[in-house]
Design a protein around this motif. Structure first.
Motif, PDB file in Angstrom:
ATOM      1  N   GLU A   1       0.770  -1.440  -0.027  1.00 55.31           N
ATOM      2  CA  GLU A   1       0.053   0.003   0.160  1.00 55.31           C
ATOM      3  C   GLU A   1       0.950   1.254  -0.132  1.00 55.31           C
ATOM      4  O   GLU A   1       1.044   1.877   1.040  1.00 55.31           O
ATOM      5  CB  GLU A   1      -1.036   0.030   1.242  1.00 55.31           C
ATOM      6  N   PRO A   2       1.227   1.790  -1.289  1.00 50.06           N
ATOM      7  CA  PRO A   2       2.168   2.825  -1.328  1.00 50.06           C
ATOM      8  C   PRO A   2       1.630   4.125  -0.575  1.00 50.06           C
ATOM      9  O   PRO A   2       2.418   5.139  -0.255  1.00 50.06           O
ATOM     10  CB  PRO A   2       2.624   2.779  -2.722  1.00 50.06           C
ATOM     11  N   ALA A   3       0.392   4.310  -0.755  1.00 46.63           N
ATOM     12  CA  ALA A   3      -0.368   5.697  -0.435  1.00 46.63           C
ATOM     13  C   ALA A   3      -0.306   5.546   0.810  1.00 46.63           C
ATOM     14  O   ALA A   3      -0.340   6.858   1.615  1.00 46.63           O
ATOM     15  CB  ALA A   3      -1.686   5.410  -0.859  1.00 46.63           C
ATOM     16  N   LEU A   4      -0.138   4.741   1.764  1.00 41.26           N
ATOM     17  CA  LEU A   4       0.068   4.817   3.148  1.00 41.26           C
ATOM     18  C   LEU A   4       1.487   5.021   3.599  1.00 41.26           C
ATOM     19  O   LEU A   4       1.873   5.164   4.864  1.00 41.26           O
ATOM     20  CB  LEU A   4      -0.360   3.643   3.950  1.00 41.26           C
ATOM     21  N   CYS A   5       2.460   4.910   2.998  1.00 37.69           N
ATOM     22  CA  CYS A   5       3.895   5.178   3.301  1.00 37.69           C
ATOM     23  C   CYS A   5       4.151   6.596   3.807  1.00 37.69           C
ATOM     24  O   CYS A   5       3.866   7.426   3.166  1.00 37.69           O
ATOM     25  CB  CYS A   5       4.879   4.504   2.216  1.00 37.69           C
ATOM     26  N   THR A   6       5.170   6.661   4.753  1.00 32.18           N
ATOM     27  CA  THR A   6       5.607   8.009   5.067  1.00 32.18           C
ATOM     28  C   THR A   6       7.037   8.116   4.888  1.00 32.18           C
ATOM     29  O   THR A   6       7.601   9.359   5.059  1.00 32.18           O
ATOM     30  CB  THR A   6       5.198   8.360   6.747  1.00 32.18           C
ATOM     31  N   ASP A   7       7.700   7.298   4.494  1.00 31.27           N
ATOM     32  CA  ASP A   7       9.188   7.159   4.256  1.00 31.27           C
ATOM     33  C   ASP A   7       9.605   7.928   2.903  1.00 31.27           C
ATOM     34  O   ASP A   7      10.891   8.317   2.643  1.00 31.27           O
ATOM     35  CB  ASP A   7       9.760   5.877   4.233  1.00 31.27           C
ATOM     36  N   ALA A   8       8.845   8.181   2.066  1.00 32.71           N
ATOM     37  CA  ALA A   8       9.200   8.875   0.713  1.00 32.71           C
ATOM     38  C   ALA A   8       8.084   9.345   0.304  1.00 32.71           C
ATOM     39  O   ALA A   8       6.797   8.982   0.432  1.00 32.71           O
ATOM     40  CB  ALA A   8       9.699   7.627  -0.326  1.00 32.71           C
ATOM     41  N   PRO A   9       7.936  10.620  -0.588  1.00 30.30           N
ATOM     42  CA  PRO A   9       6.801  11.229  -1.279  1.00 30.30           C
ATOM     43  C   PRO A   9       6.255  10.095  -2.139  1.00 30.30           C
ATOM     44  O   PRO A   9       6.822   9.635  -3.231  1.00 30.30           O
ATOM     45  CB  PRO A   9       7.458  12.503  -1.893  1.00 30.30           C
TER      46      PRO A   9
ATOM     47  N   GLY B   1       3.513  10.662  -3.669  1.00 30.59           N
ATOM     48  CA  GLY B   1       2.535  11.518  -5.006  1.00 30.59           C
ATOM     49  C   GLY B   1       1.165  10.919  -4.668  1.00 30.59           C
ATOM     50  O   GLY B   1       0.221  11.636  -5.622  1.00 30.59           O
ATOM     51  N   ALA B   2       0.745  10.166  -3.517  1.00 32.16           N
ATOM     52  CA  ALA B   2      -0.467   9.816  -3.331  1.00 32.16           C
ATOM     53  C   ALA B   2      -1.555  10.999  -2.917  1.00 32.16           C
ATOM     54  O   ALA B   2      -1.023  11.826  -2.024  1.00 32.16           O
ATOM     55  CB  ALA B   2      -0.894   8.718  -2.283  1.00 32.16           C
ATOM     56  N   GLY B   3      -2.461  11.346  -3.571  1.00 35.64           N
ATOM     57  CA  GLY B   3      -3.317  12.492  -2.937  1.00 35.64           C
ATOM     58  C   GLY B   3      -4.336  11.872  -1.882  1.00 35.64           C
ATOM     59  O   GLY B   3      -4.320  10.785  -1.496  1.00 35.64           O
ATOM     60  N   PRO B   4      -5.347  12.907  -1.396  1.00 35.40           N
ATOM     61  CA  PRO B   4      -6.102  12.507  -0.225  1.00 35.40           C
ATOM     62  C   PRO B   4      -6.922  11.264  -0.559  1.00 35.40           C
ATOM     63  O   PRO B   4      -7.200  10.318  -0.043  1.00 35.40           O
ATOM     64  CB  PRO B   4      -6.828  13.702  -0.114  1.00 35.40           C
ATOM     65  N   THR B   5      -7.446  11.245  -2.033  1.00 29.52           N
ATOM     66  CA  THR B   5      -8.569  10.426  -2.367  1.00 29.52           C
ATOM     67  C   THR B   5      -7.614   8.864  -2.350  1.00 29.52           C
ATOM     68  O   THR B   5      -8.383   7.732  -1.897  1.00 29.52           O
ATOM     69  CB  THR B   5      -8.809  10.481  -3.920  1.00 29.52           C
ATOM     70  N   GLU B   6      -6.399   8.874  -2.723  1.00 28.37           N
ATOM     71  CA  GLU B   6      -5.760   7.409  -2.818  1.00 28.37           C
ATOM     72  C   GLU B   6      -5.532   7.046  -1.289  1.00 28.37           C
ATOM     73  O   GLU B   6      -5.427   5.980  -1.050  1.00 28.37           O
ATOM     74  CB  GLU B   6      -4.409   7.431  -3.446  1.00 28.37           C
ATOM     75  N   VAL B   7      -5.100   7.949  -0.288  1.00 26.66           N
ATOM     76  CA  VAL B   7      -4.920   7.772   1.033  1.00 26.66           C
ATOM     77  C   VAL B   7      -6.335   7.203   1.603  1.00 26.66           C
ATOM     78  O   VAL B   7      -6.235   6.147   2.230  1.00 26.66           O
ATOM     79  CB  VAL B   7      -4.384   8.962   1.649  1.00 26.66           C
ATOM     80  N   PHE B   8      -7.435   7.823   1.337  1.00 23.95           N
ATOM     81  CA  PHE B   8      -8.497   7.466   1.782  1.00 23.95           C
ATOM     82  C   PHE B   8      -9.046   6.081   1.336  1.00 23.95           C
ATOM     83  O   PHE B   8      -9.515   5.327   1.971  1.00 23.95           O
ATOM     84  CB  PHE B   8      -9.713   8.466   1.807  1.00 23.95           C
ATOM     85  N   ALA B   9      -8.781   5.837   0.148  1.00 22.52           N
ATOM     86  CA  ALA B   9      -9.126   4.560  -0.513  1.00 22.52           C
ATOM     87  C   ALA B   9      -8.264   3.585   0.316  1.00 22.52           C
ATOM     88  O   ALA B   9      -8.706   2.254   0.449  1.00 22.52           O
ATOM     89  CB  ALA B   9      -8.810   4.477  -1.932  1.00 22.52           C
ATOM     90  N   ALA B  10      -7.032   3.690   0.386  1.00 19.80           N
ATOM     91  CA  ALA B  10      -6.003   2.646   0.960  1.00 19.80           C
ATOM     92  C   ALA B  10      -6.706   2.238   2.440  1.00 19.80           C
ATOM     93  O   ALA B  10      -6.514   1.203   2.742  1.00 19.80           O
ATOM     94  CB  ALA B  10      -4.630   3.351   0.838  1.00 19.80           C
ATOM     95  N   LEU B  11      -7.050   3.507   2.974  1.00 27.60           N
ATOM     96  CA  LEU B  11      -7.593   3.264   4.588  1.00 27.60           C
ATOM     97  C   LEU B  11      -8.746   2.371   4.531  1.00 27.60           C
ATOM     98  O   LEU B  11      -8.966   1.447   5.337  1.00 27.60           O
ATOM     99  CB  LEU B  11      -7.950   4.309   5.191  1.00 27.60           C
TER     100      LEU B  11
END
Length: 189
Positions: free
Chosen positions: A94-102, A104-114
């Motif tokens: 789940e790259p959208a949830l990673c904090t170690d590198a940018p 490029g995931a926007g809020p939509t991708e983060v919410f979808a991953a959550l």
């Protein structure tokens, strides 16, 4: 110097952690902490040891975010605690949830991953509950309306060539219930 530290747990009994540990090692983890399948996912000594082992600048690596947490709220509070300590997080799936590198995931991708994480955790808990019920001799689902006495009466009425609707009316059940019960009997009519 940045260290990659891995963590995994056995989500379902018998699934093992070897494959995940191998993936984490292949991703560069210098050490991998594991927990087996336990009855209470909130009591995981391997996770506690892993969190204590992490230092500022380290990256916690998991194969899936479901390995780290038993609930989305726990996942978010764990990430917040890691961030406060200067520890980054990386999920291989789940790259959208990673904090170690940018990412490029926007809020939509983060919410979808959550949301995907929430669904996966619900599925894991449901399967664990069903396995626990089966181990204690319980059968999941709605109980049948066809008691052994009703099945015997339906069988006798069927031998007298009564239609399914008549048998169902006599027994006070649906014709489908009668049909299912008779279909499960050996063909000795």
């Amino acid at each position: 110097m940045t260290r990659l530290v891995g963590y995994t747990r056995e989500l379902t009994p018998g699934a093992g952690t070897e494959a995940d540990a191998a993936d984490l090692t292949a991703a560069g983890a210098v050490r991998v902490f594991t927990d087996g399948a336990t009855t209470d996912p909130r009591k995981r000594p391997g996770l506690a040891e892993c969190l204590a082992f992490l230092e500022p600048g380290d990256v916690l690596v998991v194969s899936s975010s479901a390995q780290l947490s038993h609930a989305v709220t726990h996942f978010l509070s764990t990430l917040t605690g890691l961030s406060d300590r200067g520890v980054q997080f990386r999920s291989l799936s789940e790259p959208a949830l990673c904090t170690d590198a940018p990412s490029g995931a926007g809020p939509t991708e983060v919410f979808a991953a959550l949301e995907a994480l929430r669904r996966r955790l619900v599925s894991v808990r449901t399967r664990a509950g069903m396995a626990s019920a089966a181990a204690s001799g319980k059968r999941p689902g709605r109980p049948t309306v066809m008691t052994p006495e009703k099945v015997a009466m339906a069988l006798e009425l069927r031998r007298l060539d009564r239609p399914m609707t008549h048998i169902a009316r006599v027994l006070g059940v649906s014709p489908n219930s009668v049909q299912r019960a008779l279909d499960h009997l050996p063909r000795t009519l």
